[in-house]
Design an enzyme around this catalytic site. Structure first.
Site: not given
Ligand code: NAD
Length: 415
Positions: A108
């Site tokens: 990461k």
């Molecule tokens: P992103 O940046 O696209 O979206 C994050 C979202 O969370 C946004 O809508 C933001 O406004 C919201 N957010 C931030 N703080 C918040 C809070 N306190 N309360 C509510 N909403 C809040 O990120 P993403 O890629 O969608 O990732 C989201 C989660 O999924 C993370 O934990 C990430 O590690 C995990 N994840 C992502 C992927 C991927 O392929 N992108 C894969 C596996 C896991």
């Protein structure tokens, strides 16, 4: 189970590892090997702002494990990211890749910056400088970054270009989650959400609830939250609430309509909808709650009010051990992060394979292979959970951690 006073993402990850080590009856030596990250790099990332000022940011890359293959994991741009959290997320990636049987270790990275404060050009300069600082330790055979919170396919294009310029030739396989024209894979954008959808349907079936008309609340409306919500809606489930960093909303006609409004206005407060606090969203009376934002959403404080029958962890480490215990005592079925959100790294693996072969698959092939791997992992987790009378999380960690421990033993110790 040991409880820690302050539950950080690293405490949570170590707690889960310790439980798996106990259940697998591994030795103290195994614990030492499995609980130690292999390589940690912290770099200074200077950024020249558009007005000429220079600002310094902290960048991180953690290669938690390379035992089963090159390390693999996302790059997060978020003001609160630090080395501890990066280690925790890299550890989870290790078990996730092993659980889904991908030939990868776990990694990461990230920069402690709010991407929303950067112009497009500033974001590009920061991404390129970060890439150049971590360049010696990444590569298609070493460590393959991907998008995470605050980054997307633009960042991956700049990372791929920076690496390639230094190599002297195009190296598409150095990152995944790239734009299609640069060697990205069809289906990668929606892959994590697609996997969360598969997990949700299987969890509903496991509890005998008809997915058609089942109600869902999604915390986070980014890459994971949006594709999950729209995927579930397309299958006939009723997404009743979503939230982002600014709060939640309910009473919208459809996720599709809300997304259209959100894309045009960067706000969820569409006319005719009602606002919700983050806490109100978590405590809605729904069948399924999907945390898809950041870690530590479900804690000892928020867990008692959760009324959902199923929690599907779209985000990484959204539930603290204390929160997890409360969900377990309330008989809430939790589909753990390393299973539920593994669709992203599975299709990243497909992208890496396609880049290596310079042969690209159809969208149907990607979807069908994703489905096969997810369903196999879900089946294995359910079977072990039933056989050992442990939770889905414990079973998932037993499988992931067990495979890494076995690979360690078979490889032996150098020298
Ligand atoms: P992103 O940046 O696209 O979206 C994050 C979202 O969370 C946004 O809508 C933001 O406004 C919201 N957010 C931030 N703080 C918040 C809070 N306190 N309360 C509510 N909403 C809040 O990120 P993403 O890629 O969608 O990732 C989201 C989660 O999924 C993370 O934990 C990430 O590690 C995990 N994840 C992502 C992927 C991927 O392929 N992108 C894969 C596996 C896991």
């Amino acid at each position: 189970m040991r409880l820690v006073a302050k539950e950080s993402a690293l405490d949570t990850a170590r707690e889960q590892l310790q439980r798996a080590v106990e259940l697998l009856e591994l030795s103290e030596n195994d614990w030492q090997t499995l609980s130690t990250p292999r390589r940690i790099l912290e770099v200074a990332v200077p950024l020249r702002r558009d007005n000429g000022d220079v600002e310094m940011y902290k960048g991180f890359r953690v290669q938690y494990s390379t035992t089963r293959g090159p390390s693999k994991g996302g790059v997060r741009f978020h003001p609160s990211i630090d080395m501890e959290e990066t280690v925790a997320l890299a550890m989870l990636m290790t078990w996730k890749c092993a659980l889904t049987n991908l030939p990868f270790g776990g990694a990461k990275g990230g920069i402690a910056v709010d991407a929303k404060d950067l112009s497009e050009r500033e974001n590009e300069r920061l991404t390129r400088r970060y890439t150049s600082e971590i360049l010696p330790i990444i590569g298609p055979e070493r460590d393959i970054p991907a998008p995470d919170v605050g980054t997307d396919e633009r960042n991956m294009a700049w990372m791929m270009d920076t690496y390639s310029v230094n190599a002297g030739y195009s190296v598409p396989g150095v990152v995944t989650g790239k734009p299609i024209v640069l060697g990205g894979s069809l289906g990668r954008t929606s892959a994590t959400g697609d996997g969360v959808v598969i997990s949700t349907i299987e969890a509903l079936k496991a509890l005998g609830i008809d997915p058609k008309g089942a109600t869902v609340a999604v915390q986070g409306f980014g890459k994971v939250g949006y594709w999950t919500a729209i995927g579930l809606e397309n299958l006939g489930l009723k997404v009743v609430a979503v939230s982002d960093v600014d709060g939640g909303v309910t009473g919208f006609q459809s996720v599709a309509a809300l997304w259209k409004y959100f894309s045009e206005n960067r706000s969820l407060n569409m006319p005719g909808t009602d606002k919700l606090t983050q806490e109100e969203l978590l405590h809605l009376n729904v069948d399924v709650l999907i945390p898809a934002a950041l870690s530590d959403a479900i804690t000892e404080k928020s867990a008692p009010g959760i009324r959902a029958k199923i929690v599907v962890e779209g985000a990484n480490a959204p539930t603290t051990p204390g929160g997890d215990q409360i969900l377990a005592s309330n008989k809430v079925l939790v589909v753990p992060d390393i299973l539920a959100n593994s669709g992203g790294v599975i299709v990243s693996y497909f992208e890496w394979v396609q880049d290596k072969q310079n042969y690209f698959w159809s969208a149907e092939e990607v979807k069908s292979n994703l489905n096969d791997i997810m369903m196999r992992a879900i089946k294995e987790v359910k079977a072990l959970s039933a056989a050992k009378k442990v939770s889905w999380r414990e079973a998932a960690h037993m499988i992931g951690v067990g495979r890494v421990a076995e690979a360690h033993k078979l490889r032996g110790l150098y020298p």
